[in-house]
Design a protein around this motif. Structure first.
Motif, PDB file in Angstrom:
ATOM      1  N   VAL A 157      44.984  27.799  38.802  1.00 56.81           N
ATOM      2  CA  VAL A 157      43.801  28.139  39.596  1.00 56.81           C
ATOM      3  C   VAL A 157      42.570  27.755  38.786  1.00 56.81           C
ATOM      4  CG1 VAL A 157      44.955  30.087  40.736  1.00 56.81           C
ATOM      5  CG2 VAL A 157      43.529  30.518  38.721  1.00 56.81           C
ATOM      6  N   GLY A 158      41.455  27.629  39.470  1.00 56.53           N
ATOM      7  CA  GLY A 158      40.207  27.334  38.781  1.00 56.53           C
ATOM      8  C   GLY A 158      39.611  28.591  38.161  1.00 56.53           C
ATOM      9  N   MET A 159      38.646  28.398  37.274  1.00 55.45           N
ATOM     10  CA  MET A 159      38.000  29.540  36.622  1.00 55.45           C
ATOM     11  C   MET A 159      37.278  30.423  37.632  1.00 55.45           C
ATOM     12  SD  MET A 159      38.805  29.605  33.489  1.00 55.45           S
ATOM     13  CE  MET A 159      37.621  30.796  32.891  1.00 55.45           C
ATOM     14  N   GLY A 160      36.701  29.812  38.660  1.00 55.32           N
ATOM     15  CA  GLY A 160      36.021  30.602  39.691  1.00 55.32           C
ATOM     16  C   GLY A 160      36.972  31.550  40.386  1.00 55.32           C
ATOM     17  N   THR A 161      38.173  31.069  40.698  1.00 47.54           N
ATOM     18  CA  THR A 161      39.181  31.915  41.350  1.00 47.54           C
ATOM     19  C   THR A 161      39.592  33.051  40.423  1.00 47.54           C
ATOM     20  OG1 THR A 161      40.003  30.069  42.656  1.00 47.54           O
ATOM     21  CG2 THR A 161      41.493  31.938  42.364  1.00 47.54           C
ATOM     22  N   LEU A 162      39.797  32.737  39.140  1.00 45.72           N
ATOM     23  CA  LEU A 162      40.178  33.771  38.178  1.00 45.72           C
ATOM     24  C   LEU A 162      39.095  34.851  38.112  1.00 45.72           C
ATOM     25  CD1 LEU A 162      41.941  33.371  34.824  1.00 45.72           C
ATOM     26  CD2 LEU A 162      39.898  34.781  34.938  1.00 45.72           C
ATOM     27  N   TYR A 163      37.837  34.428  38.013  1.00 44.79           N
ATOM     28  CA  TYR A 163      36.748  35.403  37.891  1.00 44.79           C
ATOM     29  C   TYR A 163      36.492  36.175  39.187  1.00 44.79           C
ATOM     30  CZ  TYR A 163      35.547  33.899  33.186  1.00 44.79           C
ATOM     31  OH  TYR A 163      35.576  33.644  31.842  1.00 44.79           O
ATOM     32  N   ARG A 164      36.828  35.598  40.343  1.00 48.14           N
ATOM     33  CA  ARG A 164      36.702  36.348  41.593  1.00 48.14           C
ATOM     34  C   ARG A 164      37.650  37.545  41.593  1.00 48.14           C
ATOM     35  NH1 ARG A 164      35.763  31.652  43.986  1.00 48.14           N
ATOM     36  NH2 ARG A 164      37.903  31.192  44.559  1.00 48.14           N
ATOM     37  N   HIS A 165      38.847  37.334  41.049  1.00 44.14           N
ATOM     38  CA  HIS A 165      39.831  38.417  41.004  1.00 44.14           C
ATOM     39  C   HIS A 165      39.609  39.358  39.820  1.00 44.14           C
ATOM     40  CE1 HIS A 165      42.376  37.048  44.285  1.00 44.14           C
ATOM     41  NE2 HIS A 165      42.204  35.807  43.835  1.00 44.14           N
ATOM     42  N   PHE A 166      39.194  38.792  38.687  1.00 51.15           N
ATOM     43  CA  PHE A 166      39.013  39.571  37.463  1.00 51.15           C
ATOM     44  C   PHE A 166      37.701  39.156  36.808  1.00 51.15           C
ATOM     45  CE2 PHE A 166      43.561  39.138  38.223  1.00 51.15           C
ATOM     46  CZ  PHE A 166      43.938  40.480  38.262  1.00 51.15           C
ATOM     47  N   PRO A 167      36.594  39.822  37.181  1.00 49.53           N
ATOM     48  CA  PRO A 167      35.275  39.433  36.672  1.00 49.53           C
ATOM     49  C   PRO A 167      35.171  39.461  35.150  1.00 49.53           C
ATOM     50  CG  PRO A 167      35.061  40.967  38.498  1.00 49.53           C
ATOM     51  CD  PRO A 167      36.518  40.903  38.156  1.00 49.53           C
ATOM     52  N   LYS A 168      35.927  40.343  34.509  1.00 46.06           N
ATOM     53  CA  LYS A 168      35.910  40.415  33.042  1.00 46.06           C
ATOM     54  C   LYS A 168      37.340  40.263  32.528  1.00 46.06           C
ATOM     55  CE  LYS A 168      33.829  44.401  33.030  1.00 46.06           C
ATOM     56  NZ  LYS A 168      33.200  45.658  32.641  1.00 46.06           N
ATOM     57  N   LYS A 169      37.454  39.652  31.375  1.00 45.82           N
ATOM     58  CA  LYS A 169      38.764  39.475  30.749  1.00 45.82           C
ATOM     59  C   LYS A 169      39.458  40.821  30.570  1.00 45.82           C
ATOM     60  CE  LYS A 169      40.823  37.865  26.428  1.00 45.82           C
ATOM     61  NZ  LYS A 169      40.547  37.235  25.128  1.00 45.82           N
ATOM     62  N   GLU A 170      38.680  41.844  30.207  1.00 47.57           N
ATOM     63  CA  GLU A 170      39.247  43.177  29.992  1.00 47.57           C
ATOM     64  C   GLU A 170      39.920  43.709  31.250  1.00 47.57           C
ATOM     65  OE1 GLU A 170      36.028  42.373  29.254  1.00 47.57           O
ATOM     66  OE2 GLU A 170      36.360  42.122  27.097  1.00 47.57           O
ATOM     67  N   ARG A 218      46.153  35.763  43.011  1.00 45.52           N
ATOM     68  CA  ARG A 218      46.054  36.939  42.132  1.00 45.52           C
ATOM     69  C   ARG A 218      47.372  37.174  41.405  1.00 45.52           C
ATOM     70  NH1 ARG A 218      46.194  42.516  41.453  1.00 45.52           N
ATOM     71  NH2 ARG A 218      44.215  43.403  40.758  1.00 45.52           N
ATOM     72  N   GLU A 219      48.469  37.081  42.134  1.00 42.69           N
ATOM     73  CA  GLU A 219      49.778  37.274  41.505  1.00 42.69           C
ATOM     74  C   GLU A 219      50.076  36.184  40.475  1.00 42.69           C
ATOM     75  OE1 GLU A 219      51.926  39.868  41.593  1.00 42.69           O
ATOM     76  OE2 GLU A 219      50.206  40.761  42.624  1.00 42.69           O
ATOM     77  N   ALA A 220      49.688  34.955  40.780  1.00 44.77           N
ATOM     78  CA  ALA A 220      49.902  33.851  39.828  1.00 44.77           C
ATOM     79  C   ALA A 220      49.105  34.091  38.552  1.00 44.77           C
ATOM     80  CB  ALA A 220      49.506  32.517  40.465  1.00 44.77           C
ATOM     81  N   ILE A 221      47.881  34.582  38.698  1.00 49.74           N
ATOM     82  CA  ILE A 221      47.044  34.874  37.533  1.00 49.74           C
ATOM     83  C   ILE A 221      47.677  35.979  36.686  1.00 49.74           C
ATOM     84  CG2 ILE A 221      44.822  35.848  36.794  1.00 49.74           C
ATOM     85  CD1 ILE A 221      43.626  34.441  39.359  1.00 49.74           C
ATOM     86  N   ILE A 222      48.145  37.025  37.329  1.00 50.69           N
ATOM     87  CA  ILE A 222      48.752  38.148  36.603  1.00 50.69           C
ATOM     88  C   ILE A 222      50.018  37.702  35.881  1.00 50.69           C
ATOM     89  CG2 ILE A 222      49.920  40.375  36.895  1.00 50.69           C
ATOM     90  CD1 ILE A 222      47.842  40.973  39.127  1.00 50.69           C
ATOM     91  N   GLU A 223      50.852  36.921  36.553  1.00 52.95           N
ATOM     92  CA  GLU A 223      52.092  36.451  35.918  1.00 52.95           C
ATOM     93  C   GLU A 223      51.802  35.547  34.722  1.00 52.95           C
ATOM     94  OE1 GLU A 223      55.175  37.469  36.400  1.00 52.95           O
ATOM     95  OE2 GLU A 223      54.419  38.827  37.931  1.00 52.95           O
ATOM     96  N   ALA A 224      50.862  34.621  34.900  1.00 55.25           N
ATOM     97  CA  ALA A 224      50.501  33.730  33.791  1.00 55.25           C
ATOM     98  C   ALA A 224      49.894  34.521  32.643  1.00 55.25           C
ATOM     99  CB  ALA A 224      49.520  32.657  34.276  1.00 55.25           C
ATOM    100  N   ALA A 225      49.040  35.477  32.975  1.00 53.63           N
ATOM    101  CA  ALA A 225      48.411  36.302  31.941  1.00 53.63           C
ATOM    102  C   ALA A 225      49.458  37.109  31.181  1.00 53.63           C
ATOM    103  CB  ALA A 225      47.376  37.239  32.560  1.00 53.63           C
TER     104      ALA A 225
END
Length: 197
Positions: free
Chosen positions: A52-65, A23-30
């Motif tokens: 991370v894979g797209m599945g992992t991203l969507y598990r943490h953040f179901p919508k881009k918003e 989750r932290e890696a996704i937030i930092e990259a975003a």
């Protein structure tokens, strides 16, 4: 026994360490991608950069918003807190106001998504983050008025709208002629001074 069963059903498992790390890696990259490309960015780029894979991203953040809101709120909150502390520490109310605009617009020049979001939502005081900024500007406005440095009648909304307007000037000129928005900032602030009446 019934009490033990109730306690067991209401207790939540703590997130796994790798889930927290992802989750932290996704937030930092975003945060990096949104700063560079704005909110139109493709989430696949965020997943790629966070490894991370797209599945992992969507598990943490179901919508881009959801992801955009999380990143912008985090970055905006840090910035608003920093601006508030700088305003409190500044002895000269006019220098505090000027430094605030300089810091804000320099930040906008380096973070496209923040400016896009702020330009769309500045007038809605209940939004998270925007209210923090409004409080900083209210304080700066009150201090400048108390010192008779700001033109009578200038309001917090005036200063917020000026920030949005100057932010658009930053977007238009920063890449090709950055000195133009600096000049416009100084002209605008000069026009707000009480001693220019």
């Amino acid at each position: 026994m019934a009490g033990d069963e109730t306690e067991g059903t209401t207790r939540r498992r703590a997130p796994r360490v790798d889930a927290i790390r992802n989750r932290e890696a996704i937030i930092e990259a975003a945060a990096d991608v949104l700063a560079e490309q704005g909110t139109a960015v493709d989430v696949r780029e965020i997943a790629r950069r966070s490894d991370v894979g797209m599945g992992t991203l969507y598990r943490h953040f179901p919508k881009k918003e959801d992801l955009v809101r999380t990143v912008l709120y985090r970055d905006f909150s840090k910035w608003a807190d920093s601006a508030r502390r700088a305003a409190i520490d500044a002895e000269d109310p006019w220098a505090a106001l000027t430094d605030f605009y300089q810091q804000a617009l320099t930040g906008y020049a380096h973070h496209r998504a923040t400016m896009e979001n702020f330009a769309l939502t500045w007038s809605e005081p209940d939004l998270e983050g925007i209210q923090q900024l409004r409080l900083v500007i209210e304080e700066l406005c009150a201090r400048a008025h108390a010192a008779n440095l700001l033109r009578p009648g200038v309001t917090t909304d005036d200063l917020l709208l000026l920030l949005v307007s100057l932010g658009h000037a930053v977007q238009l000129t920063d890449q090709c002629r950055p000195h133009m928005w600096h000049r416009l900032l100084h002209l605008s602030l000069d026009g707000l001074r009480a001693d220019r009446l």
